[in-house]
Design a protein around this motif. Structure first.
Motif, mmCIF file in Angstrom:
data_model
loop_
_atom_site.group_PDB
_atom_site.id
_atom_site.type_symbol
_atom_site.label_atom_id
_atom_site.label_comp_id
_atom_site.label_asym_id
_atom_site.label_seq_id
_atom_site.Cartn_x
_atom_site.Cartn_y
_atom_site.Cartn_z
ATOM 1 N N CYS A 29 0.945 10.539 4.368
ATOM 2 C CA CYS A 29 0.929 10.589 5.834
ATOM 3 C C CYS A 29 -0.418 10.953 6.456
ATOM 4 O O CYS A 29 -0.820 10.348 7.454
ATOM 5 C CB CYS A 29 2.001 11.553 6.327
ATOM 6 S SG CYS A 29 1.815 13.251 5.756
ATOM 7 N N MET A 30 -1.144 11.915 5.888
ATOM 8 C CA MET A 30 -2.283 12.484 6.602
ATOM 9 C C MET A 30 -3.445 11.515 6.857
ATOM 10 O O MET A 30 -4.109 11.610 7.890
ATOM 11 C CB MET A 30 -2.781 13.732 5.866
ATOM 12 C CG MET A 30 -1.770 14.878 5.872
ATOM 13 S SD MET A 30 -1.109 15.258 7.510
ATOM 14 C CE MET A 30 -2.539 16.003 8.260
ATOM 15 N N ALA A 163 3.477 2.755 5.579
ATOM 16 C CA ALA A 163 3.039 2.721 6.977
ATOM 17 C C ALA A 163 2.840 1.291 7.465
ATOM 18 O O ALA A 163 3.143 0.967 8.618
ATOM 19 C CB ALA A 163 1.751 3.522 7.132
ATOM 20 N N GLU A 164 2.336 0.422 6.597
ATOM 21 C CA GLU A 164 2.073 -0.973 6.976
ATOM 22 C C GLU A 164 3.370 -1.736 7.228
ATOM 23 O O GLU A 164 3.464 -2.513 8.188
ATOM 24 C CB GLU A 164 1.274 -1.657 5.863
ATOM 25 C CG GLU A 164 0.868 -3.097 6.158
ATOM 26 C CD GLU A 164 -0.257 -3.202 7.172
ATOM 27 O OE1 GLU A 164 -0.223 -4.167 7.965
ATOM 28 O OE2 GLU A 164 -1.166 -2.339 7.183
ATOM 29 N N TYR A 165 4.368 -1.518 6.388
ATOM 30 C CA TYR A 165 5.565 -2.361 6.439
ATOM 31 C C TYR A 165 6.812 -1.661 6.993
ATOM 32 O O TYR A 165 7.753 -2.336 7.415
ATOM 33 C CB TYR A 165 5.869 -2.911 5.046
ATOM 34 C CG TYR A 165 4.780 -3.817 4.532
ATOM 35 C CD1 TYR A 165 4.607 -5.097 5.062
ATOM 36 C CD2 TYR A 165 3.900 -3.392 3.540
ATOM 37 C CE1 TYR A 165 3.595 -5.933 4.607
ATOM 38 C CE2 TYR A 165 2.888 -4.216 3.076
ATOM 39 C CZ TYR A 165 2.736 -5.487 3.610
ATOM 40 O OH TYR A 165 1.729 -6.308 3.163
ATOM 41 N N PHE A 172 6.076 9.766 6.858
ATOM 42 C CA PHE A 172 6.130 11.217 7.007
ATOM 43 C C PHE A 172 7.403 11.799 6.389
ATOM 44 O O PHE A 172 7.398 12.892 5.831
ATOM 45 C CB PHE A 172 6.017 11.601 8.481
ATOM 46 C CG PHE A 172 4.609 11.605 9.000
ATOM 47 C CD1 PHE A 172 3.904 12.786 9.132
ATOM 48 C CD2 PHE A 172 3.973 10.416 9.348
ATOM 49 C CE1 PHE A 172 2.598 12.792 9.604
ATOM 50 C CE2 PHE A 172 2.669 10.406 9.823
ATOM 51 C CZ PHE A 172 1.977 11.600 9.952
ATOM 52 N N LEU A 173 8.505 11.070 6.490
ATOM 53 C CA LEU A 173 9.735 11.531 5.853
ATOM 54 C C LEU A 173 9.606 11.517 4.332
ATOM 55 O O LEU A 173 10.103 12.417 3.644
ATOM 56 C CB LEU A 173 10.914 10.654 6.297
ATOM 57 C CG LEU A 173 11.372 10.828 7.748
ATOM 58 C CD1 LEU A 173 12.435 9.798 8.096
ATOM 59 C CD2 LEU A 173 11.894 12.237 8.001
ATOM 60 N N THR A 174 8.936 10.510 3.800
ATOM 61 C CA THR A 174 8.682 10.458 2.357
ATOM 62 C C THR A 174 7.866 11.667 1.919
ATOM 63 O O THR A 174 8.113 12.258 0.859
ATOM 64 C CB THR A 174 7.937 9.164 1.993
ATOM 65 O OG1 THR A 174 8.717 8.035 2.404
ATOM 66 C CG2 THR A 174 7.692 9.085 0.492
ATOM 67 N N CYS A 175 6.903 12.058 2.744
ATOM 68 C CA CYS A 175 6.098 13.254 2.473
ATOM 69 C C CYS A 175 6.996 14.479 2.308
ATOM 70 O O CYS A 175 6.861 15.256 1.354
ATOM 71 C CB CYS A 175 5.099 13.468 3.606
ATOM 72 S SG CYS A 175 4.295 15.084 3.617
ATOM 73 N N LEU A 256 -3.546 -0.720 4.889
ATOM 74 C CA LEU A 256 -3.512 -0.960 3.451
ATOM 75 C C LEU A 256 -4.850 -0.631 2.805
ATOM 76 O O LEU A 256 -4.911 0.031 1.755
ATOM 77 C CB LEU A 256 -3.135 -2.418 3.181
ATOM 78 C CG LEU A 256 -2.885 -2.807 1.725
ATOM 79 C CD1 LEU A 256 -1.751 -1.970 1.128
ATOM 80 C CD2 LEU A 256 -2.575 -4.291 1.623
ATOM 81 N N PHE A 257 -5.958 -1.079 3.431
ATOM 82 C CA PHE A 257 -7.272 -0.799 2.863
ATOM 83 C C PHE A 257 -7.635 0.684 2.952
ATOM 84 O O PHE A 257 -8.347 1.202 2.091
ATOM 85 C CB PHE A 257 -8.348 -1.645 3.553
ATOM 86 C CG PHE A 257 -8.475 -3.028 2.987
ATOM 87 C CD1 PHE A 257 -8.846 -3.223 1.664
ATOM 88 C CD2 PHE A 257 -8.203 -4.144 3.765
ATOM 89 C CE1 PHE A 257 -8.956 -4.497 1.124
ATOM 90 C CE2 PHE A 257 -8.312 -5.422 3.242
ATOM 91 C CZ PHE A 257 -8.688 -5.608 1.924
ATOM 92 N N THR A 258 -7.116 1.380 3.968
ATOM 93 C CA THR A 258 -7.320 2.835 4.038
ATOM 94 C C THR A 258 -6.679 3.503 2.826
ATOM 95 O O THR A 258 -7.274 4.394 2.200
ATOM 96 C CB THR A 258 -6.712 3.402 5.329
ATOM 97 O OG1 THR A 258 -7.393 2.848 6.457
ATOM 98 C CG2 THR A 258 -6.832 4.925 5.366
#
Length: 410
Positions: A29-30, A163-165, A172-175, A256-258
């Motif tokens: 997330c961050m 985040a992309e899809y 954030f929930l996965t975090c 994605l590239f990030t």
């Protein structure tokens, strides 16, 4: 006899798995906060967004700086495992709330509370060092750092895809789920050898927690100074990776590239953790510090002016390959010149001083992003890392002298 009951290898295995999951959750997330500000909160202007990212990071770093010192001292009083559990469970609850912030002020408030109560790395390091033979400290810290970087790598890649899809909320929930599982591993499988401070038989008063005379030795103070500057150099560019990706490669698949760029950094940290940990146990840590710093400066400078995304990915790998070894080296140095029963306090202080460096860098980075451009934030990181090279010389000299003295007194 209690010492025989602690299997430090088993502890290392479960703390490694725990921190892998925690850092994967963090990485989910961050790195995407700059994009969340634009897409969810409507802050689109690049210079203004850079300023808001810096304020966000400053808020979190201020809270973490205060909290780390407090929790470090409480770890010496109540135990290291409970501090790790506190950090993990609180992170599991608070981090997902960031995705639901309706405005920027609420986002800042949640970030402040989250940072104060979370922060798993320092208690994990203290717990392992305090329950591991001293001749294995380099191996343990180096191995633990591989979990941090490999966890980050996994989180960055996973977070980029989610985040992309699927959107920011899912990331954030996965975090939160990953931090929860991380804490359960420690809760169930990690053991600690800890004896609470005893009261004086004569006065009934507790013994002093800190020997301030030892705290103020030249070697310790120089290490504190290096942690301060390292906090500026290592942290100033982290929130702006997404913006540099957009500058170098455009908006197409920027999320994605990030994730890929940050994953490259994490791979560098994994390789560094294995190699530096092995070298720290095999050779003198004093001979490793300056070469690692030089490598870090060169790679940071290349990274700052990357002409394309692939140069950025490769240079980011080498940035963290070099930088990932600095903190374990300094921690081993300070553990050799300080008392074992105060490791939590010393590690907490070094972490807090590192956070103070973060406060300074985020106070600077907002102005740099607003008045110059994002590339100069990355160049500033290289400049501050270069300042650590001349500082390392008196640090090494004083620590060598104090280690000999400490061994004689012990």
């Amino acid at each position: 006899m209690a010492e025989l009951e602690i299997n430090w290898r088993k502890n290392l295995a479960f703390v490694w798995a725990s921190q892998f999951l925690a850092m994967a959750g963090f990485g989910c997330c961050m790195p995407f906060i700059p994009m969340l500000l634009r897409d969810n909160l409507g802050i689109a202007d690049e210079n203004v967004r850079g300023l808001f990212v810096a304020i966000y990071q400053f808020c979190g770093m201020l809270s973490l700086c205060i909290g780390t010192a407090v929790w470090g001292m409480l770890a010496d009083r109540f135990g290291r495992k409970i501090m790790l559990l506190r950090a993990g469970y609180c992170a599991a609850f608070f981090y997902p709330l960031l995705a639901f912030a309706p405005n920027y002020i609420t986002l800042l408030s949640i970030r402040f509370v989250t940072s104060f109560f979370s922060g798993t790395v320092n208690p994990a390091q203290t717990l392992l060092v305090s329950n591991t033979p001293s001749d294995k400290h380099g191996f343990v810290l180096g191995t633990l750092s591989t979990s941090l970087w490999s966890g980050n790598m996994t989180g960055y890649l996973l977070g980029g895809v989610i985040a992309e899809y699927f959107g920011y909320t899912a990331a954030f929930l996965t975090c939160g789920v990953m931090y929860l599982v991380s804490s359960l591993l420690v809760h169930c499988f990690v053991r600690e050898r800890f004896v609470k401070p005893e009261k004086s038989a004569v006065s009934g008063k507790k013994k002093k927690k800190f020997d301030w005379k030892n705290l103020a030795t030249p070697g310790v103070l120089w290490i504190f100074a290096l942690f301060l500057v390292m906090g500026i150099s290592r942290r100033i560019d982290q929130p702006f990776i997404a913006m540099l990706v957009e500058t170098v490669n455009g908006l197409d698949k920027a999320k994605l590239f990030t994730g890929i760029v940050n994953a490259g950094a994490a791979i560098g940290g994994v390789v560094s953790g294995v190699l530096i940990g092995w070298l720290c146990d095999k050779y003198s840590v004093y001979r490793l510090l300056i070469p690692v710093l030089i490598c870090s400066v060169v790679s940071m400078a290349v990274h700052a002016f990357s002409p394309n995304i692939w140069t950025m990915i490769i240079s980011r790998f080498f940035v963290y390959f070099a930088a990932g070894g600095i903190q374990p080296i300094l921690q081993i140095m300070i553990s050799r010149i300080t008392a074992e029963n105060l490791r939590g306090s010393y590690f907490g202080l070094t972490a807090s001083i590192n956070q103070v460096g973060g406060l300074i860098c985020f106070a600077m980075s907002g102005g740099i992003a607003y008045f110059l451009n994002v590339r100069w934030i990355f160049m500033t990181a290289a400049i501050f890392c270069a300042l650590m090279i001349p500082m390392a010389i008196p640090t090494i000299r004083n620590c060598r002298r104090e280690e000999v003295k400490y061994q004689k007194e012990s």
